[in-house]
Design a protein around this motif. Structure first.
Motif, PDB file in Angstrom:
ATOM      1  N   ASP A 324       0.819  -1.209   0.000  1.00 39.55           N
ATOM      2  CA  ASP A 324       0.000   0.000   0.000  1.00 39.55           C
ATOM      3  C   ASP A 324       0.856   1.262   0.000  1.00 39.55           C
ATOM      4  N   VAL A 325       1.953   1.238   0.775  1.00 41.62           N
ATOM      5  CA  VAL A 325       2.845   2.413   0.801  1.00 41.62           C
ATOM      6  C   VAL A 325       3.497   2.616  -0.563  1.00 41.62           C
ATOM      7  N   LEU A 326       3.928   1.510  -1.195  1.00 44.68           N
ATOM      8  CA  LEU A 326       4.528   1.618  -2.526  1.00 44.68           C
ATOM      9  C   LEU A 326       3.522   2.141  -3.544  1.00 44.68           C
ATOM     10  N   ALA A 327       2.278   1.683  -3.444  1.00 43.57           N
ATOM     11  CA  ALA A 327       1.250   2.147  -4.384  1.00 43.57           C
ATOM     12  C   ALA A 327       1.012   3.650  -4.239  1.00 43.57           C
ATOM     13  N   HIS A 328       0.947   4.133  -2.981  1.00 41.12           N
ATOM     14  CA  HIS A 328       0.763   5.577  -2.762  1.00 41.12           C
ATOM     15  C   HIS A 328       1.957   6.367  -3.285  1.00 41.12           C
ATOM     16  N   ALA A 329       3.167   5.837  -3.039  1.00 39.07           N
ATOM     17  CA  ALA A 329       4.360   6.548  -3.491  1.00 39.07           C
ATOM     18  C   ALA A 329       4.436   6.588  -5.013  1.00 39.07           C
ATOM     19  N   LEU A 330       4.088   5.489  -5.672  1.00 31.63           N
ATOM     20  CA  LEU A 330       4.123   5.461  -7.139  1.00 31.63           C
ATOM     21  C   LEU A 330       3.060   6.384  -7.736  1.00 31.63           C
ATOM     22  N   ASP A 331       1.877   6.411  -7.140  1.00 29.15           N
ATOM     23  CA  ASP A 331       0.843   7.341  -7.622  1.00 29.15           C
ATOM     24  C   ASP A 331       1.285   8.789  -7.460  1.00 29.15           C
ATOM     25  N   SER A 332       1.910   9.083  -6.309  1.00 26.07           N
ATOM     26  CA  SER A 332       2.416  10.432  -6.094  1.00 26.07           C
ATOM     27  C   SER A 332       3.511  10.776  -7.099  1.00 26.07           C
ATOM     28  N   LEU A 333       4.384   9.804  -7.397  1.00 25.42           N
ATOM     29  CA  LEU A 333       5.449  10.043  -8.376  1.00 25.42           C
ATOM     30  C   LEU A 333       4.871  10.262  -9.771  1.00 25.42           C
ATOM     31  N   ARG A 334       3.844   9.498 -10.133  1.00 21.71           N
ATOM     32  CA  ARG A 334       3.223   9.674 -11.448  1.00 21.71           C
ATOM     33  C   ARG A 334       2.629  11.078 -11.575  1.00 21.71           C
ATOM     34  N   THR A 335       2.000  11.552 -10.515  1.00 19.03           N
ATOM     35  CA  THR A 335       1.473  12.923 -10.544  1.00 19.03           C
ATOM     36  C   THR A 335       2.598  13.949 -10.566  1.00 19.03           C
ATOM     37  N   GLU A 336       3.667  13.661  -9.846  1.00 20.35           N
ATOM     38  CA  GLU A 336       4.780  14.612  -9.750  1.00 20.35           C
ATOM     39  C   GLU A 336       5.493  14.777 -11.089  1.00 20.35           C
ATOM     40  N   LEU A 337       5.599  13.691 -11.865  1.00 24.52           N
ATOM     41  CA  LEU A 337       6.348  13.743 -13.124  1.00 24.52           C
ATOM     42  C   LEU A 337       5.610  14.492 -14.233  1.00 24.52           C
ATOM     43  N   MET A 338       4.438  15.006 -13.948  1.00 25.88           N
ATOM     44  CA  MET A 338       3.800  15.891 -14.917  1.00 25.88           C
ATOM     45  C   MET A 338       4.542  17.216 -15.037  1.00 25.88           C
ATOM     46  N   SER A 339       5.333  17.547 -14.016  1.00 26.68           N
ATOM     47  CA  SER A 339       6.111  18.779 -14.023  1.00 26.68           C
ATOM     48  C   SER A 339       7.452  18.547 -14.704  1.00 26.68           C
ATOM     49  N   GLU A 340       7.893  19.520 -15.485  1.00 22.93           N
ATOM     50  CA  GLU A 340       9.173  19.413 -16.197  1.00 22.93           C
ATOM     51  C   GLU A 340      10.342  19.401 -15.218  1.00 22.93           C
ATOM     52  N   GLU A 341      10.261  20.212 -14.166  1.00 19.48           N
ATOM     53  CA  GLU A 341      11.333  20.264 -13.172  1.00 19.48           C
ATOM     54  C   GLU A 341      11.476  18.934 -12.446  1.00 19.48           C
ATOM     55  N   SER A 342      10.365  18.313 -12.117  1.00 15.48           N
ATOM     56  CA  SER A 342      10.416  17.033 -11.405  1.00 15.48           C
ATOM     57  C   SER A 342      10.987  15.936 -12.293  1.00 15.48           C
ATOM     58  N   ARG A 343      10.726  15.991 -13.595  1.00 11.10           N
ATOM     59  CA  ARG A 343      11.326  15.005 -14.496  1.00 11.10           C
ATOM     60  C   ARG A 343      12.846  15.123 -14.494  1.00 11.10           C
ATOM     61  N   GLY A 344      13.334  16.362 -14.520  1.00  8.72           N
ATOM     62  CA  GLY A 344      14.777  16.542 -14.474  1.00  8.72           C
ATOM     63  C   GLY A 344      15.387  16.015 -13.185  1.00  8.72           C
ATOM     64  N   LEU A 345      14.744  16.269 -12.046  1.00 11.53           N
ATOM     65  CA  LEU A 345      15.239  15.763 -10.776  1.00 11.53           C
ATOM     66  C   LEU A 345      15.178  14.233 -10.728  1.00 11.53           C
ATOM     67  N   PHE A 346      14.103  13.665 -11.262  1.00  8.12           N
ATOM     68  CA  PHE A 346      13.952  12.202 -11.284  1.00  8.12           C
ATOM     69  C   PHE A 346      15.067  11.548 -12.093  1.00  8.12           C
ATOM     70  N   ILE A 347      15.371  12.117 -13.246  1.00  4.63           N
ATOM     71  CA  ILE A 347      16.439  11.559 -14.083  1.00  4.63           C
ATOM     72  C   ILE A 347      17.797  11.798 -13.444  1.00  4.63           C
ATOM     73  N   HIS A 348      17.983  12.971 -12.816  1.00  2.75           N
ATOM     74  CA  HIS A 348      19.268  13.297 -12.204  1.00  2.75           C
ATOM     75  C   HIS A 348      19.606  12.344 -11.058  1.00  2.75           C
ATOM     76  N   TYR A 349      18.618  11.956 -10.273  1.00  5.84           N
ATOM     77  CA  TYR A 349      18.866  11.096  -9.125  1.00  5.84           C
ATOM     78  C   TYR A 349      18.701   9.602  -9.439  1.00  5.84           C
ATOM     79  N   GLY A 350      18.700   9.237 -10.712  1.00  6.45           N
ATOM     80  CA  GLY A 350      18.684   7.816 -11.078  1.00  6.45           C
ATOM     81  C   GLY A 350      17.372   7.124 -10.813  1.00  6.45           C
ATOM     82  N   GLY A 351      16.263   7.826 -11.058  1.00  8.09           N
ATOM     83  CA  GLY A 351      14.965   7.201 -10.826  1.00  8.09           C
ATOM     84  C   GLY A 351      14.681   6.031 -11.749  1.00  8.09           C
TER      85      GLY A 351
END
Length: 468
Positions: A324-351
């Motif tokens: 359940d915690v992983l599902a909430h975190a993945l849903d939050s990440l999917r919403t977060e990656l709609m932002s261009e800045e968050s995509r850059g941070l995700f790629i920078h930190y090896g997501g």
């Protein structure tokens, strides 16, 4: 008379000729009779020999039949023995499987009990430390008894509750030691007081330092308030770097209790602890909770800072195993990656590597990671760096295992085919498709796919066209 004489003479010559013929015929008959006699002797000899051979053959057949009966008896005994041994072997296998299952259950129970014991020890030490701090604070308030204005002025500043705790000091010592042993200071002031440790390989030294610093980072993360976002961000960065190093290290060390504690600190909002409540009745509860810094009404992956949100989510994906915690975190990440800045941070930190680790371990399902991959394939300035990160052997190996899943749903397969189509347009990825046998799997998918799945068939044919 002459005529009669001539006739008699001719008759005599005819009789002589007939006599010679009879002699020759008699001679031939005698020869034939002799030959027939010899044949009769040969026939008798053959009959005797045939009888002897038949008798010998019957004797050998009887011997072979006796030997065959003995062999059949021996084979039946061996077969019965084999069946008995096979039955015993099957029983032993069943017992071994049951023993292995019991061993796994006991091992998992032992790990859980050990982790629980470590957690309880940590909580006990933390409660003792907090009680000591509370007693010191109570004694100080009783002795000093400041005025109401001084109390209000003091309440405006966050109280450094962790200063009396040994955790920040240990963490500071380890980090300073780490920095001083780096390349910047090694030529100026080499550390000669390390003893045998200085001769160890850098990989082992780095692993030991990560093992030492991670529990302290978890404690410090627990004590850091939201009013210190820079400190919180740097703690999360260091935790993420240490976890990333431990994942890529060849030495695998179990840190289940530490990882669980870090995951809980990041994924769950902290409740207001008893030591944060002020003993002064004039001080408001909201101020006391803010001063203690341990009261958070939301988890860190829902913070206002996108930097903290991305790092917290990646730490959760590395440390937490609860579905359940992983599902909430993945849903939050999917919403977060709609932002261009968050995509850059995700790629920078090896997501991308973190998602691949999750898919390889079979955690978090496949639907949401596929949505995240499809989001990252959309046109943006970070598309090319994302495709470069995906152009590795590990990525193609994981995707090859995913395509072998017989329960792979059509929408998920279509989303994965979009990313594979973009990767197939890069020329250097052709050998990776061949190395992971993805091109053969895609050919099989083209043959098995229904003509009604137009979008999937177009993507798969486009992949095969790019690989030619």
């Amino acid at each position: 008379m002459l005529t009669i004489y001539e006739q008699l003479k001719a008759e005599r010559q005819g009789q002589r000729q007939w006599q010679r013929e009879l002699q020759e015929r008699e001679k031939r008959l005698k020869q034939q009779e002799e030959a027939v006699g010899r044949l009769a002797g040969l026939e008798e000899m053959l009959h005797t020999r045939i009888a002897a051979v038949q008798e010998k053959h019957q004797h050998e057949v009887s011997q072979l039949q006796d030997l065959l009966r003995e062999r059949n008896k021996e084979n039946r005994r061996l077969k019965s023995s084999f069946d008995t041994i096979k039955e015993l072997n099957d029983n032993m296998k069943k017992q071994l499987n049951q023993t292995n299952e019991q061993n796994k259950k006991l091992a998992s129970q032992s790990k859980r009990v050990h982790a629980r014991l470590e957690n309880l020890q940590w909580k006990y030490e933390h409660s003792i430390t907090s009680r000591g701090c509370q007693n010191v604070n109570v004694k100080t308030t009783e002795c000093i008894k400041p005025s109401k204005k001084e109390k209000m002025a003091a309440s405006g500043k966050p109280r450094k509750e962790g200063s009396s705790s040994p955790t920040p000091l240990k963490l500071l010592v380890l980090l300073l030691d780490w920095v001083l042993d780096g390349q910047t200071f090694s030529s100026v002031a080499p550390n000669k007081g390390k003893g045998v440790g200085q001769f160890l390989p850098p990989e082992i030294v780095l692993n030991e330092r990560c093992l030492q610093v991670l529990p302290l980072l978890g404690d410090q993360l627990h004590q850091t308030p939201l009013s210190e976002p820079i400190l919180l961000l740097n703690l999360l960065r260091l935790i993420h770097w240490a976890l990333k190093h431990m994942d890529s290290s060849t030495q695998h060390v179990a840190l289940s209790a530490t990882l669980r504690r870090i995951g809980e600190e990041v994924s769950k909002p902290l409740t207001q602890s008893t030591e944060t409540q002020s003993e002064d009745p004039d001080l408001p509860k909201s101020c006391s909770g803010a001063a203690g810094g341990s009261c958070r009404s939301w988890p860190l992956y829902r913070s206002r800072c996108p930097h903290i949100r991305i790092l917290s989510t990646l730490i959760i994906l590395r440390t937490v195993t609860q579905a359940d915690v992983l599902a909430h975190a993945l849903d939050s990440l999917r919403t977060e990656l709609m932002s261009e800045e968050s995509r850059g941070l995700f790629i920078h930190y090896g997501g991308v590597c973190v998602l691949l680790l999750m898919l390889r371990a079979g955690r978090g399902g496949l639907h949401t990671p596929a949505d995240i991959f499809m989001q990252l394939t959309e046109q943006s300035r970070y598309l090319n760096p994302f495709l470069e990160l995906c152009s590795c052997e590990e990525f193609f190996r994981v995707f090859s295992q995913l395509l072998k899943n017989p329960r792979l749903e059509l929408p998920t397969l279509e989303k994965l085919s979009i990313l594979l189509q973009k990767l197939s347009s890069i020329r250097k990825n052709r050998h990776l498709f061949e190395l992971s046998s993805l091109h053969l799997q895609i050919q099989e998918l083209v043959q098995r796919s229904s003509h009604t799945h137009t979008f999937l068939c177009l993507n798969l044919r486009s992949i095969l066209h790019n690989l030619k």
